[in-house]
Scaffold this active site. Structure first.
Site, PDB file in Angstrom:
ATOM      1  N   GLU A   1     -33.450  15.406  49.808  1.00  0.00           N
ATOM      2  CA  GLU A   1     -33.849  14.462  51.067  1.00  0.00           C
ATOM      3  C   GLU A   1     -32.881  15.062  51.944  1.00  0.00           C
ATOM      4  OE1 GLU A   1     -34.511   9.902  51.389  1.00  0.00           O
ATOM      5  OE2 GLU A   1     -34.655  10.599  49.193  1.00  0.00           O
TER       6      GLU A   1
ATOM      7  N   GLU B   1     -33.127   6.639  59.118  1.00  0.00           N
ATOM      8  CA  GLU B   1     -33.776   5.380  59.117  1.00  0.00           C
ATOM      9  C   GLU B   1     -32.840   4.370  60.274  1.00  0.00           C
ATOM     10  OE1 GLU B   1     -34.228   5.247  53.995  1.00  0.00           O
ATOM     11  OE2 GLU B   1     -31.717   5.215  55.169  1.00  0.00           O
TER      12      GLU B   1
END
Length: 230
Positions: free
Chosen positions: A108, A112
């Site tokens: 991943e 964010e």
């Protein structure tokens, strides 16, 4: 292991929500970190994509929105112009992900914004489930305006950019990097109170949204299935 790789560039300005490009989540989500179920009605596209988060009487206390590319992508530049949602315990995400659900290890790469402090960017990456992360001051509030966020994923490193300025870099010389072709996601969600030390504690009546002006992917090279490691 065979992978479906997206070798063509992707650019979506979300005049509509193209179901030939995106899967829109519609299910109750059982995950220890999430206090959020997914509903397709929370993702609204009309010359831009609005991902909404609101209180919810269901398995979890909130209902959010998540879109996922139908195709997997690999090395290249991932870019989105977006305005983040605001509020303690709220996370706006733009990231690549693959994991056991897709028959692979967990790799991943994350961009964010935590709604409790949208003046910082959270960058993170997972390699076989192992997390590395950093917070980076932005010098502005990402919940107040649309800004350009990007990461460049290469075999030798990952580079994160904000408004075309390099803000952080991870090198393969410093440790393992994600290498598995992955789906591209954008979402908004509320964090479970058990890990509130990370994003804060959500107010029960919190209603907010993130706005995505565009999402794009530009491959750096064609990647064959034989190049992918598992």
């Amino acid at each position: 292991m065979a992978y479906s790789l997206q070798a063509e560039p992707l650019l979506d300005r979300f005049e509509t929500l193209d179901r030939n490009l995106w899967h829109v989540a519609e299910y109750d989500f059982i995950h220890p970190a999430f206090d959020t179920d997914w509903r397709s009605s929370q993702a609204v596209a009309d010359n831009g994509l609005r991902l909404k988060l609101s209180p919810h009487d269901g398995l979890n206390r909130f209902v959010g929105a998540s879109i996922r590319s139908l195709e997997t992508h690999h090395y290249g530049i991932y870019r989105s112009r977006f305005r983040a949602g605001k509020g303690d315990d709220v996370v706006t995400g733009f990231f690549t992900y693959t994991g056991p659900h897709y028959g692979t290890r967990h790799d991943e790469i994350d961009i964010e914004i935590l709604g409790k402090d949208p003046t910082r960017l959270h960058v993170a990456w997972f390699v076989d489930g192992e997390l590395t992360n950093h917070f980076i001051p932005l010098g502005f509030d990402a919940s107040e305006s649309v800004n350009d966020f990007a990461f460049e994923w290469l075999p030798e490193g990952i580079r994160w950019y904000v408004n075309d300025a390099l803000v952080f870099e991870a090198s393969a010389n410093d440790g393992p990097l994600p290498s598995i072709p992955s789906h591209l996601f954008a979402n908004i969600w509320a964090v479970d109170p058990s890990i509130a030390v990370w994003p804060g504690v959500v107010e029960p009546a919190t209603t907010t949204s993130a706005y995505f002006d565009s999402i794009s992917f530009e491959p750096t090279a064609t990647v064959s299935t034989s190049d992918a490691s598992s």
